[in-house]
Design an enzyme around this catalytic site. Structure first.
Site: not given
Ligand code: SER
Length: 314
Positions: A9, A12, A35-37, A53, A143
């Site tokens: 990753g 990012g 990364d995948i990109r 991936n 998440y």
């Molecule tokens: N910055 C993150 C979010 O807003 C928090 O871990 O998802």
């Protein structure tokens, strides 16, 4: 021993800066960005890059086989706002990506694994102010659920298999190098871009929404400090509370006006991210990180605002 570090990753918001910091510390050829990109940044030209991936076990296995990493950083994830648009994918990526890495780290005897958690592990019934390390945790985003479950898996692999896995619950991270990745705290980055472009910003979070935040320089330094700490000093194997500074959109706007006096802040209506923000802490007690590995943030609101403008203007 020479370190060999794999960062999954790498393109990012965090990876872009972490790879650069790790390459400076450990040598460019010793840090493999994955990364995948395709990477847009200096990453491609400053060291090895692989398309990976984290859900493809065979590809991952080949990476462990090829590089025999001593450290692995798993940053690939779907964040809070994007995760709500595709809950099953968020769960699959955030959870199975982690389990794949934990298993391979055992198989290949990887010395240390880093995996980020988030303030999203807290929920509406967690204490809101100076949220403690240990308290009620009832996250209501996919998440947050995946991060809380991931924390439990990290501690489990540490206890059952002796894996040296380390983690931090990041607050909202503010940075200028790479775009934020679809989180609830992203307003605190967009606001700087719009302030420079048009001296006004429409916030998707309401006035009074106070959230824990941190400047990326602090986050990267803290992450590397945790990874460099003595294993015996690390008493938390789920994930450490970690914070820099808490503020509301209006406090941030006041600080921005010190640089752009005509700046105006407006508020949008009914954004689904408001509900997420309302379920999160206003501030975090990170005393375990301070006690165990000496964590201390350097950037307050004034310093991070000045640094954002200095770099975005370039
Ligand atoms: N910055 C993150 C979010 O807003 C928090 O871990 O998802």
């Amino acid at each position: 021993m020479t370190e060999k570090i794999v960062v999954l990753g790498s393109n990012g918001q965090i990876g872009t800066e972490l790879v650069t910091a790790l390459r400076t510390a450990y040598g460019e050829s010793n840090v493999v960005a994955c990364d995948i990109r395709r990477p847009d940044y200096d990453i491609k030209n400053s060291g090895p890059f692989e398309f990976v991936n984290v859900l493809e076990k065979d590809t991952l296995n080949a990476i462990f086989q090829k590089y025999k990493p001593t450290q692995v950083y798993l940053l690939a994830a779907l964040l809070s706002a994007t995760g709500e648009q595709n809950p099953k994918l968020a769960w699959d990526l955030n959870m199975n990506g982690l389990l794949n890495i934990l298993d391979l780290a055992i198989t290949y005897k990887t010395a240390k694994v880093y995996w980020p958690s988030s303030i999203a592990v807290f929920g509406p019934n967690s204490p809101k102010d100076l949220t403690p390390q240990f308290c009620v945790m009832d996250p209501n985003t996919v998440y947050g659920i995946s991060k809380l479950a991931g924390e439990r898996w990290c501690e489990y692999y540490h206890q059952k298999f002796g894996l040296d896995v380390r983690s931090i619950r990041y607050p909202g991270l503010i940075s200028w190098k790479a775009a934020p990745g679809g989180g609830t705290t992203d307003y605190a980055i967009h606001i700087f871009h719009d302030a420079l472009k048009k001296a006004s910003y429409t916030s998707f979070l309401n006035a009074g929404t106070e959230l824990p935040m941190m400047y990326m320089d602090d986050a990267i330094r803290g992450t590397i400090e945790l990874m460099d700490a003595n294993a015996d000093d690390i008493t938390i194997r789920s994930s450490y509370n970690f914070t820099g500074v808490s503020f509301t959109p209006e406090t941030l706007a006041d600080e921005i006006r010190k640089h752009i006096p005509e700046f105006t802040l407006n508020y949008g209506a009914n954004d689904p991210r408001q509900q997420i923000a309302d379920s999160w802490p206003r501030s975090i007690d990170d005393s375990y990180a301070a006690k165990d590995w000496g964590w201390k943030p350097e950037f307050d609101l004034g310093k991070l605002t000045a640094d954002m403008f200095k770099n975005l203007k370039k």
